[in-house]
Design a protein around this motif. Sequence first.
Motif, mmCIF file in Angstrom:
data_model
loop_
_atom_site.group_PDB
_atom_site.id
_atom_site.type_symbol
_atom_site.label_atom_id
_atom_site.label_comp_id
_atom_site.label_asym_id
_atom_site.label_seq_id
_atom_site.Cartn_x
_atom_site.Cartn_y
_atom_site.Cartn_z
ATOM 1 N N LEU A 1 9.438 -1.827 -9.135
ATOM 2 C CA LEU A 1 8.477 -0.990 -8.425
ATOM 3 C C LEU A 1 9.002 -0.582 -7.050
ATOM 4 O O LEU A 1 8.675 0.507 -6.552
ATOM 5 C CB LEU A 1 7.147 -1.728 -8.286
ATOM 6 N N ARG A 2 9.826 -1.434 -6.448
ATOM 7 C CA ARG A 2 10.395 -1.110 -5.136
ATOM 8 C C ARG A 2 11.573 -0.153 -5.236
ATOM 9 O O ARG A 2 11.991 0.425 -4.233
ATOM 10 C CB ARG A 2 10.830 -2.396 -4.423
ATOM 11 N N ALA A 3 12.146 -0.011 -6.447
ATOM 12 C CA ALA A 3 13.327 0.849 -6.624
ATOM 13 C C ALA A 3 13.098 1.807 -7.783
ATOM 14 O O ALA A 3 13.708 1.677 -8.842
ATOM 15 C CB ALA A 3 14.567 -0.012 -6.875
ATOM 16 N N GLU B 1 5.925 5.924 -12.887
ATOM 17 C CA GLU B 1 5.460 4.765 -12.122
ATOM 18 C C GLU B 1 5.175 3.554 -13.021
ATOM 19 O O GLU B 1 5.084 2.429 -12.526
ATOM 20 C CB GLU B 1 4.184 5.118 -11.357
ATOM 21 N N GLN C 1 8.196 -6.428 -9.728
ATOM 22 C CA GLN C 1 8.066 -6.041 -8.329
ATOM 23 C C GLN C 1 9.340 -5.374 -7.821
ATOM 24 O O GLN C 1 9.283 -4.403 -7.059
ATOM 25 C CB GLN C 1 7.727 -7.267 -7.484
ATOM 26 N N SER C 2 10.487 -5.879 -8.279
ATOM 27 C CA SER C 2 11.765 -5.295 -7.872
ATOM 28 C C SER C 2 11.901 -3.869 -8.390
ATOM 29 O O SER C 2 12.360 -2.974 -7.668
ATOM 30 C CB SER C 2 12.917 -6.165 -8.385
#
Length: 332
Positions: free
Chosen positions: A323-325, A90, A320-321
């Motif tokens: 973290l989304r993938a 993560e 952020q990108s």
Amino acid sequence: MKSLLLFGNVSTPPYCNNLFPPLRAMQKAFRTRLVEPFRFEGFVSTGGAKPAPIPDAAVIENTDPMPEVVVCLGGALHFTERAMRMFPKETVLAGFALSDPYGLAASIAIAPHFDLFYTQDPQTLPDYAMRRIAARRCDPATDPELYFPERGATPECDVLYYGKWTAYRDGLVAALAERFRVRVHAYAGETRWSVPVLPPLDTPEALRAGLSRCRLALETALLDDAQGAYRGRHRLTPRAFFAASCGVPTLVESFAGLGEFFEPGVEIAAFTPAEGVVERAAALLGDEPARAAMGRRARQRALREHTWDRRVEGFVLDVQSVLRAPDARTAR
């Protein structure tokens, strides 16, 4: 606001001039903890020329609680295999290469270990892509809270240059010194300059003062001492952005891509082999209103497009990108 652990030898002079700006921008965007690897036993600096592993102790002592984002800022810093296993999937790992193309081999060696990797020299992106490394641009920038025109400062020289010696750079400086008041701030112990030299500008405060007291700044974009395919190419260093932030026009070689950063003849004083650096300097130094106007336009461009706050805004979106993938992250 996400937590960020930043590894970087930011207080080491003169590199602090380049490293404090991105650190300060990240401190605004994240809850940032700074760790300087050189303060830990076993760390060996390579100046970005070779991969420089961060001592495991530096990681162990600073990952409780575990940060959401980890950054290695310049110096070819990277983690050992043991340290990599400490980070959960993560955690977003990001690396910034600040010495390309000089340190390109080291950058390419460490880049696959990061979820996000950035280079300050966009012309090196094909080299990364050739090795299936999805490196991203993070162009040089300034910090207008560190670099700005000092109120009441008066010019003490016509041309300022600070940086390392090469025969090519010495030739430019010597030619300028025949007609103008030139100040050279050399690295400590360097004796090869053909003109008198002053001590290095080792801090942002000293650099700001030097830039605020010159009429033109000299940038050497030609990679005259690079190895391999990059020898003879050009790239813009943070020097031009710091000068612009201080409202000082920069003298620089004309090259393809310069206009991406500053408009030649309007925001930056580009010279060609046919015209020559002395002639270009003379034209501006002989026309004070034009010189001052170019400095103002350069500062406006820098504050509008070339601040580290803006660069870090892009970095935040990239984080952020990722973290989304999570499946697109580096395997670890």
